[in-house]
Design an enzyme around this catalytic site. Structure first.
Site, PDB file in Angstrom:
ATOM      1  N   GLU A 121       0.833  -1.194   0.000  1.00 43.19           N
ATOM      2  CA  GLU A 121       0.000   0.000   0.000  1.00 43.19           C
ATOM      3  C   GLU A 121       0.873   1.251   0.000  1.00 43.19           C
ATOM      4  OE1 GLU A 121      -2.130  -0.912   3.555  1.00 43.19           O
ATOM      5  OE2 GLU A 121      -3.099  -2.627   2.609  1.00 43.19           O
TER       6      GLU A 121
ATOM      7  N   GLU B 174      -4.653  -6.921   2.246  1.00 38.77           N
ATOM      8  CA  GLU B 174      -3.430  -7.604   2.653  1.00 38.77           C
ATOM      9  C   GLU B 174      -3.517  -9.115   2.472  1.00 38.77           C
ATOM     10  OE1 GLU B 174      -4.996  -5.349   4.502  1.00 38.77           O
ATOM     11  OE2 GLU B 174      -3.602  -3.734   5.001  1.00 38.77           O
TER      12      GLU B 174
ATOM     13  N   PHE C 268       1.812  -1.289   8.592  1.00 35.14           N
ATOM     14  CA  PHE C 268       2.096  -1.341  10.033  1.00 35.14           C
ATOM     15  C   PHE C 268       2.047  -2.814  10.432  1.00 35.14           C
ATOM     16  CE2 PHE C 268       0.524   2.921   9.600  1.00 35.14           C
ATOM     17  CZ  PHE C 268       0.937   3.677  10.684  1.00 35.14           C
TER      18      PHE C 268
ATOM     19  N   ASP D 262       0.984  -3.982  13.006  1.00 32.68           N
ATOM     20  CA  ASP D 262      -0.303  -4.177  13.670  1.00 32.68           C
ATOM     21  C   ASP D 262      -1.361  -4.733  12.704  1.00 32.68           C
ATOM     22  OD1 ASP D 262       0.162  -1.912  16.158  1.00 32.68           O
ATOM     23  OD2 ASP D 262       1.233  -1.629  14.290  1.00 32.68           O
ATOM     24  N   PHE D 263      -1.187  -4.471  11.430  1.00 32.91           N
ATOM     25  CA  PHE D 263      -2.195  -4.890  10.450  1.00 32.91           C
ATOM     26  C   PHE D 263      -2.103  -6.378  10.112  1.00 32.91           C
ATOM     27  CE2 PHE D 263      -2.188  -0.348   8.409  1.00 32.91           C
ATOM     28  CZ  PHE D 263      -2.593   0.196   9.615  1.00 32.91           C
TER      29      PHE D 263
ATOM     30  N   HIS E  53      -1.535   0.886  16.146  1.00 37.67           N
ATOM     31  CA  HIS E  53      -0.510   1.394  15.220  1.00 37.67           C
ATOM     32  C   HIS E  53       0.838   1.597  15.911  1.00 37.67           C
ATOM     33  CE1 HIS E  53      -4.264   2.505  13.154  1.00 37.67           C
ATOM     34  NE2 HIS E  53      -3.581   2.587  12.043  1.00 37.67           N
TER      35      HIS E  53
END
Lengths: 328, 340
Positions: free
Chosen positions: B32, B63, B86, B88-89, B132
């Site tokens: 991204e 993703e 990130f 976190d994703f 994040h």
């Protein structure tokens, strides 16, 4: 579906309030971050995603909702939170990271929770869809006629969570409305380069639910589409997908260099500002007087200013407060 | 003749990617905002201009699809570098990572390989809150089948990226946002370093002693290396001579380097920005304890994020994240001294 005069004034007030909020936040956020932008400096911590321009998506939908209805919003949540009636003082204190915030400063601007009006949001793309579907399921199981609304950006329509939730909501005919705020950009990537269909409302067909496209950030058209969708959900007839073509005046986040964006785009969008257009419509066609509109404007601006003052006066949390509320 | 220049972490990463792309047509980048934007944390700046849209691909926010596609492309002969914006994703796409990328080699009895780099931004310190700001080193290092690296400076950023691209295993390349040298986020002084122009590779599993000392061993990685060095400077003023080890990779893990240092110092502090429980800090201490618990003259200490989501508000986030002062206090405890 035509809005009443009261509904028009309510939407106008909600939109003007959200706009004044975002413009005020934009200034507050940059305090201490100029001339050189440093995300860790200044008065307001963290990232900041502002929704100026996207107000029709908030007001045109939430005007149909009650406090008992659930709304799940995105990482760009302020306008929707305001329209849903989230406590503005505590929301602002939360964004300032202060003790009196909704979560005592633990969540911040992307993580606003106000259970008093069933509002929540998430910083993860597409993660509004599942929880709204679950709130709708809970309403069904509890015998209530409450509905749920999931807000998503256009980029989120390419996430698995979105598609899975649409299928589930349709399969179980749950009272949920999915509202895509199509602001044309997923950070720097234009919709035309991320999404195989120009209009995400066509994706509703794949899940056997109505899909409605609202063009040109038109508040009245959002009102109409959302009114039908919410009524349909309340009648127990299942979910609806609405995509609203909307505008994003600010960058993806404050500090975004916006190298990707055509230089004249924002000026072009502002020429069709939805708040100005709604005001024009109210005055020309709905018997609203200048004085009535101005009164609403004055009132909501004062509420916003008071919320920022409340936040500034609120103290910092104690460091070790971080350890509280991990578990219920 | 290779010249050295001082580069930021992000420029060093990008240089490694570009140099490999020039010589290996199977290397490409997707993720991204990696195209015109150049990566939200400047991990791909300039690559689009040099290599074009076929090899530097902006993806939808999908993703599961594009990391899964990275696995498939890697198995089909490419060397994809895929960015998860990130770390976190990972929640939306972990299956492609740990059930596909990490297992396909094993499940094929070694007949298939997945030479994919998954690069991802870690770390907090700028109030981006709990979705994040995580580091999550151990989440990935815990799962077999992936190599996991986390550079602390620009020199390592380049050399580890070169190795990651050339490696036939999937490599999780975890770069800390605060070490990228971004114009809009402060970085510690040691994050930007001299970097040779010519390509070079740093082997995985080789920790580096970044400061020699005889009194206590501080094991760190990524951002905590800088905190550890600052703590060591402060400790030196107290007459304590700390050794600082930068692990550089979690998988493989250079346990020998830790043991060698602890044999010398007899005292151990481990610092990691990841959550405290079940993580790298415990792994290091366990490695010493199960090898020879008699090496330790005092109880080891760890400095990590307490087991809470990372808070947004600055005072609470500062409370949660490791820093030099917390490491210094932990060292004092290993020396059985009262903390000032």
């Amino acid at each position: 579906m035509e809005p009443s005069k009261d509904q028009l004034l309510w939407m106008y007030a909600a939109m003007a309030k959200a706009r004044h909020y975002e413009d005020t936040m934009a200034r507050a956020y940059m305090e201490g971050k100029t001339p050189k932008f440093d995300i860790g400096a200044g008065l307001v911590p963290g990232e900041m995603h502002l929704a100026a321009g996207q107000e029709p998506c908030a007001a045109g939908v939430c005007v149909h909702l009650r406090a008992g209805d659930t709304v799940t919003a995105t990482h760009r949540p302020h306008h929707v939170a305001i329209a849903k009636g989230v406590d503005l003082n505590r929301m602002t204190a939360e964004i300032y990271g202060r003790r009196d915030g909704l979560a005592g400063g633990r969540g911040g601007h992307m993580h606003l929770f106000d259970p008093a009006v069933n509002f929540a949001c998430s910083g993860i793309i597409g993660e509004s869809a599942g929880p709204a579907t679950g709130a709708a399921l809970a309403a069904r199981l509890q015998g209530s006629d409450a509905v749920a609304v999931a807000y998503l950006g256009d980029g989120a329509a390419n996430q698995g969570a979105f598609h899975e939730a649409l299928n589930l909501a349709s399969l179980w005919r749950l009272p949920v409305v999915f509202v895509i705020e199509d602001n044309a950009w997923g950070i720097s990537v234009p919709k035309s380069r991320s999404t195989a269909v120009p209009d995400n409302s066509v994706r509703a067909r794949g899940y056997d639910m109505p899909g409605v496209h609202v063009a040109d950030n038109d508040t009245l058209a959002v009102f109409d589409a959302a009114g039908e969708a919410v009524a349909r959900a309340r009648r127990g007839e299942g979910p609806t997908l609405i995509e609203v073509q909307t505008y994003r005046y600010y960058g993806h986040f404050q500090g975004d260099p916006e190298v990707y964006r055509p230089k004249d785009e924002v000026a072009r969008l502002k020429a069709r500002d939805p708040i100005d257009r709604l005001r024009g419509h109210m005055l020309d066609n709905a018997g609203v007087t200048e004085a009535e509109a101005d009164e609403a404007l004055t009132r909501v601006r004062a509420e916003v200013d008071a919320a920022f003052e409340f936040a500034r006066q609120s103290g910092e949390p104690a460091p070790e407060d971080a350890l509280e509320h991990v578990f219920a | 003749m290779s010249r050295n220049r001082v580069l930021t972490g992000s420029r060093a990463m990008v240089e490694a990617i570009a140099q490999e792309m020039r010589v290996d047509p199977t290397v490409f980048v997707m993720g991204e905002d990696v195209g015109p934007y150049g990566g939200i944390f400047s991990s791909t700046t300039g690559l689009l201009d040099e290599f074009g849209e076929e090899r530097v691909r902006d993806t939808p926010i999908s993703e599961t699809a594009f990391i899964g596609a990275g696995v498939g492309a890697a198995m089909a002969g490419m060397r994809p570098i895929v960015e998860l914006m990130f770390v976190d994703f990972f929640g939306v796409c972990m299956d492609a990572i740990y059930n596909l990328a990490a297992k396909n080699t094993y499940f094929s009895g070694g007949n298939s390989k997945v030479p994919m780099v998954l690069m991802t931004a870690t770390g907090g310190g700028y109030s981006d809150a709990g979705q994040h700001s995580q580091t999550l080193h151990a989440t990935f290092a815990h799962l077999p089948g992936m190599k996991v690296v986390a550079p602390s400076n620009a020199y390592d950023a380049k050399g580890l990226m070169t190795s990651a691209i050339r490696d036939d295993a999937p490599v999780l390349y975890m770069f800390h946002k605060g070490l990228q040298g971004l114009a809009w986020m402060a970085a510690p002084e040691g994050a930007s370093t001299e970097v040779p122009e010519d390509p070079y590779a740093i082997p995985f599993g080789e920790a580096r002693v970044v400061r020699e000392g005889g009194d206590v061993t501080i094991v760190a990685i990524s951002m905590t290396v800088h905190h550890a060095l600052a703590a060591a400077e402060a400790l030196a003023k107290d007459g304590v001579d700390a050794e600082v080890i930068d692990l550089r990779s979690l998988v493989p893990l250079d346990r020998e380097a830790v043991l060698a240092s602890v044999r010398k110092t007899g005292r151990l502090v481990v610092a990691d920005e990841d959550y405290r429980s079940f993580g790298l800090t415990a792994e290091i201490i366990a490695s010493v304890a199960e090898t020879d618990p008699g090496l330790l003259k005092s109880a080891p200490r760890r400095v990590a994020c307490p087991d809470i989501p990372i808070p947004y508000s600055r005072p609470m986030e500062r409370f949660a994240l490791p820093d030099a002062e917390k490491i210094r206090a932990a060292v004092q405890q290993t020396l059985n001294r009262a903390v000032a």
